[in-house]
Design an enzyme around this catalytic site. Structure first.
Site, PDB file in Angstrom:
ATOM      1  N   LYS A  19       0.813  -1.230   0.000  1.00  0.00           N
ATOM      2  CA  LYS A  19       0.000   0.000   0.000  1.00  0.00           C
ATOM      3  C   LYS A  19       0.845   1.277   0.000  1.00  0.00           C
ATOM      4  O   LYS A  19       0.613   2.181  -0.806  1.00  0.00           O
ATOM      5  CB  LYS A  19      -0.929   0.024   1.231  1.00  0.00           C
ATOM      6  CG  LYS A  19      -1.894  -1.148   1.306  1.00  0.00           C
ATOM      7  CD  LYS A  19      -2.771  -1.098   2.553  1.00  0.00           C
ATOM      8  CE  LYS A  19      -2.010  -1.209   3.859  1.00  0.00           C
ATOM      9  NZ  LYS A  19      -1.257  -2.461   4.051  1.00  0.00           N
ATOM     10  N   SER A  87      -7.053  -0.975   7.294  1.00  0.00           N
ATOM     11  CA  SER A  87      -8.524  -0.788   7.364  1.00  0.00           C
ATOM     12  C   SER A  87      -9.265  -2.087   7.051  1.00  0.00           C
ATOM     13  O   SER A  87      -9.909  -2.210   6.027  1.00  0.00           O
ATOM     14  CB  SER A  87      -8.974   0.344   6.434  1.00  0.00           C
ATOM     15  OG  SER A  87      -8.387   0.276   5.148  1.00  0.00           O
TER      16      SER A  87
END
Lengths: 202, 202
Positions: A19, A87
């Site tokens: 990410k 998340s």
């Protein structure tokens, strides 16, 4: 729709799935397109916004909402916000999507074995050994997106390919203009990348 | 210097000194000048950014740093950020000033007797009775600014006068352009005020 309107790119995926690296390349690409860009990266956020929050579901959800709150403030003022955050829970991601509106969810998909192989900080090892509790993918759940705008497969794409897939999709989705030629980062873009704390000199 | 560059207006002062009301009027004035505006108000912040933080010096300082972090993200992307926060400690206000750079500190000065008189929520009364601990001005310190750009005296100015003093000072300090005529809020400005949660229908 104006190509200068802000929006949020939300990168979700397992620890070490790629990410942050992809966020950095996206920031560079979007700065090269003349956009206002901010990167909200999990580690930075934990220091500046969410010190004191832990890794229970409640605290993780609160962290995601808090990042969503800041991303919304920035996006509605014309900034492209790139969020790089595990998340892991679907429901709160959907909640943030609804509150921001202009929201592009990017599922950074990568087999856990590959994430573990890449893990330079040895976090997976600690989690496997029980020295780290509540680690996503080991003893804490990860709920992958069901309707993400974009899915990346970072085990079989280079980071440049993954970033390219996102930038192409942004054009297709109407968030970015077509590029006429591959951009070269100017000194100004390099300086801004340094301010964002995501520039990797190489 | 461009008149579109962002900056932060930081309103500090005792509870019920008038910070939020003045913030609302400033937001309207600056929206009427065509600026991007966000208001970070103490109460909203405690819900969205700082749930879980208390009122010890450490937690108050952390809250101020966190608001400063968000104000900086917005300001560096062209937004005028109006912060309305007791922020009682001088040192951390100076720290935030240094990190943001384009920073206008407004001391909302008001005698505590007048603040108490205005207190519709009865917070001062609870603090005097000992039912509320660590209340600024009663059993917790307030360190007034020594070098604020602007000092307001809300016991002897109307809120409109106070807001006018700030807007004039912004022009003098080079943060805003001269107004040619007194502005009238358009429907678009009213809508944006509602989004900011600071519009007071009257």
């Amino acid at each position: 729709m104006s190509f200068d309107a802000g929006f949020t790119i939300w990168l979700t995926g397992l620890p070490c799935s790629g990410k942050s690296t992809i966020a950095s390349l996206l920031a560079e690409g979007l700065l090269n397109q003349g956009r206002l860009v901010e990167v909200l990266d999990g580690d930075v956020i934990r220091t500046n916004l969410s010190h004191g929050l832990g890794f229970t579901r409640e605290d993780r959800d609160r962290n995601v909402r808090r990042v969503g709150f800041v991303a919304n403030l920035l996006s509605r003022n014309g900034v492209v916000v790139i969020v790089a955050l595990v998340s892991p829970y679907r429901a709160v991601r959907e909640e943030v999507r609804a509150s921001i509106g202009r929201f592009v969810e990017v599922y950074v998909d990568c087999p856990i074995s590959e994430c573990e192989r890449r893990d330079v900080k040895g976090m997976y090892g600690k989690a496997r050994a029980g020295a780290l509790q509540g680690f996503t993918g080991v003893d804490d759940p990860y709920e992958c997106p069901e309707h993400s705008e974009i899915t990346l497969h970072t085990d079989r794409e280079t980071v440049e390919e993954s970033a390219g897939i996102v930038l192409s999709a942004l054009r297709r989705l109407g968030y970015a203009q077509d590029e006429l030629s591959p951009p070269v980062s100017t000194p100004k873009v390099r300086q801004r990348m340094a301010e964002l704390g995501v520039w990797r000199p190489e």
